[in-house]
Design an enzyme around this catalytic site. Sequence first.
Site, PDB file in Angstrom:
ATOM      1  N   GLY A   1      -8.467  -3.843   3.796  1.00  0.00           N
ATOM      2  CA  GLY A   1      -7.379  -4.777   3.560  1.00  0.00           C
ATOM      3  C   GLY A   1      -7.863  -6.460   3.981  1.00  0.00           C
TER       4      GLY A   1
ATOM      5  N   CYS B   1      -7.319  -6.183 -28.107  1.00  0.00           N
ATOM      6  CA  CYS B   1      -6.129  -6.182 -29.366  1.00  0.00           C
ATOM      7  C   CYS B   1      -4.817  -6.030 -28.544  1.00  0.00           C
ATOM      8  CB  CYS B   1      -6.258  -5.190 -30.146  1.00  0.00           C
ATOM      9  SG  CYS B   1      -5.951  -3.690 -29.443  1.00  0.00           S
ATOM     10  N   GLU B   2      -4.973  -6.876 -27.409  1.00  0.00           N
ATOM     11  CA  GLU B   2      -3.470  -7.216 -26.584  1.00  0.00           C
ATOM     12  C   GLU B   2      -3.710  -8.344 -25.964  1.00  0.00           C
ATOM     13  OE1 GLU B   2      -1.611  -4.535 -23.808  1.00  0.00           O
ATOM     14  OE2 GLU B   2      -3.129  -2.826 -24.815  1.00  0.00           O
TER      15      GLU B   2
HETATM   16  N1  LLP Z   1      -8.440   2.550   2.810  1.00  0.00           N
HETATM   17  C1  LLP Z   1      -7.692   2.857   1.962  1.00  0.00           C
HETATM   18  C2  LLP Z   1      -7.008   4.008   2.405  1.00  0.00           C
HETATM   19  C3  LLP Z   1      -7.178   2.259   0.655  1.00  0.00           C
HETATM   20  O1  LLP Z   1      -6.481   2.755  -0.114  1.00  0.00           O
HETATM   21  C4  LLP Z   1      -8.095   1.076   0.431  1.00  0.00           C
HETATM   22  C5  LLP Z   1      -7.619   0.409  -0.835  1.00  0.00           C
HETATM   23  C6  LLP Z   1      -9.093   0.425   1.274  1.00  0.00           C
HETATM   24  C7  LLP Z   1      -9.158   1.339   2.483  1.00  0.00           C
HETATM   25  C8  LLP Z   1      -9.920  -0.812   0.797  1.00  0.00           C
HETATM   26  O2  LLP Z   1      -8.839  -1.994   0.719  1.00  0.00           O
HETATM   27  P1  LLP Z   1      -9.710  -3.479   0.675  1.00  0.00           P
HETATM   28  O3  LLP Z   1     -10.567  -3.672   1.870  1.00  0.00           O
HETATM   29  O4  LLP Z   1     -10.523  -3.054  -0.602  1.00  0.00           O
HETATM   30  O5  LLP Z   1      -8.748  -4.205   0.650  1.00  0.00           O
HETATM   31  N2  LLP Z   1      -7.584  -2.336  -6.956  1.00  0.00           N
HETATM   32  C9  LLP Z   1      -6.893  -3.391  -6.034  1.00  0.00           C
HETATM   33  C10 LLP Z   1      -7.074  -3.098  -4.749  1.00  0.00           C
HETATM   34  C11 LLP Z   1      -6.413  -1.862  -4.434  1.00  0.00           C
HETATM   35  C12 LLP Z   1      -6.587  -1.294  -3.004  1.00  0.00           C
HETATM   36  C13 LLP Z   1      -6.499   0.206  -2.928  1.00  0.00           C
HETATM   37  N3  LLP Z   1      -6.830   0.800  -1.634  1.00  0.00           N
HETATM   38  C14 LLP Z   1      -7.576  -4.958  -6.390  1.00  0.00           C
HETATM   39  O6  LLP Z   1      -8.234  -5.071  -7.447  1.00  0.00           O
HETATM   40  O7  LLP Z   1      -7.097  -5.685  -5.616  1.00  0.00           O
END
Ligand code: LLP
Length: 404
Positions: free
Chosen positions: A222, A332-333
């Site tokens: 995160g 197409c949206e």
């Molecule tokens: N650990 C777990 C258990 C997670 O569910 C996630 C991300 C991470 C680590 C890594 O998080 P990051 O460091 O990438 O923020 N598709 C969305 C982000 C969804 C993240 C889901 N889980 C986007 O494109 O912003």
Amino acid sequence: MTSSLSHSELISIAEEYGTPLYVYHAEKIKEQYGKLQNAFGHTNTIFFYACKALTNVNILRYIRNLGANVDCSSVNEVKLALHAGFPASRILYTSNGIDFDEIKEAKELGVYINIDSLSNLEKFGMAFGHSYPVGVRLRPNILAGGNIKISTGHDKSKFGIPVDQVDRILKLVDAYQLRISDLHIHTGSEIKDVDVFLKGVDVLFDIAPHFEHLEFIDLGGGFKVASKAGEQETDIPLLAEKVGRAFANHPYKNGKKLQVWFEPGKFLVSAAGHFITKVNVLKETSAAEFVSVNSGFNHLIRPMFYDAYHHIENISNPEGPMKNYSVVGNICETDTFAWDRPLNEVREGDYLVFRNAGAYGFEMSSNFNSRFKPAEVLAMEGKTHLIRRRDQFDDLLRNQVEVI
Ligand code: LLP
């Protein structure tokens, strides 16, 4: 030192491999990992790359060679990580709402496992008891992160076992002699404020003493990356200092020191990724001047799905006068990448590059409208390599069973 690919390098890559195209810059991934290592070097902390962000096997191998571990969100990601050469001892599987058979499979593969429901924890206890260590994903009831869709630790989130149900976890531990080796939280994505992580640490420290086999505290991923001019990424040195201090002052039982785990996804690969598109059509209307590119949310869903901002540059006309455009796809949206965005004057045939496209870009792409998924290229040590070929027509029919 910051690593970047120049406009002319990106143009020649686009000319060579065609567009739409994802281009990943290896040295940028290394630079990001280096920031984590430098900051946390003096602490007992290790990093698991959350590979859901980008699973191309070459990226996995590159990150393995940097020395990181890997966090997986499905047993198939675990298998990809093994295929990429990660030993099981460097793989973590953080499961969420899955069939217990998949947990059994991960256990057979010998990886670390985080379980996120009482139900699967009980099944784990019945099947394996004390014989295999296991982590528990908790929901800390902290609201943080970017868009609500990527906030996962709040009190209405499906993720993890709510911290207020710890007594129920302890009953299972007791009943099955479970060996809980780690407590895990993942509060959300794009968390800029380092104190959010410290709040999570406090929540876990409160309950850690109940778990006698604890070895690790996993604070999830995160970390925020900067996506617009003037934005800052999460202050990693400050985070390291605060987390290091919190753990140094935490008297864990029997003189044991807990190791800290993080699972960064975006932080490692987002800025390394460039998504190059070509302008198909310009359309002037009373509301906006539309620039339609040869892509859409089928290739980069983040703007439509999370209102995510991706910086866009016209690399074909970087000196052109600035004008405002609405950059849209050819799906197409409604398929808007950016509304009212200043860009150097755009002409049909120009290349537009989307920045910060390495994480959750290709990985969330689809064949919607029966369009091909883009190719992927790795730029490394001054050379470029095709690491996924563009779909071809046969790929659209590959898994279809023609019964009529
Ligand atoms: N650990 C777990 C258990 C997670 O569910 C996630 C991300 C991470 C680590 C890594 O998080 P990051 O460091 O990438 O923020 N598709 C969305 C982000 C969804 C993240 C889901 N889980 C986007 O494109 O912003």
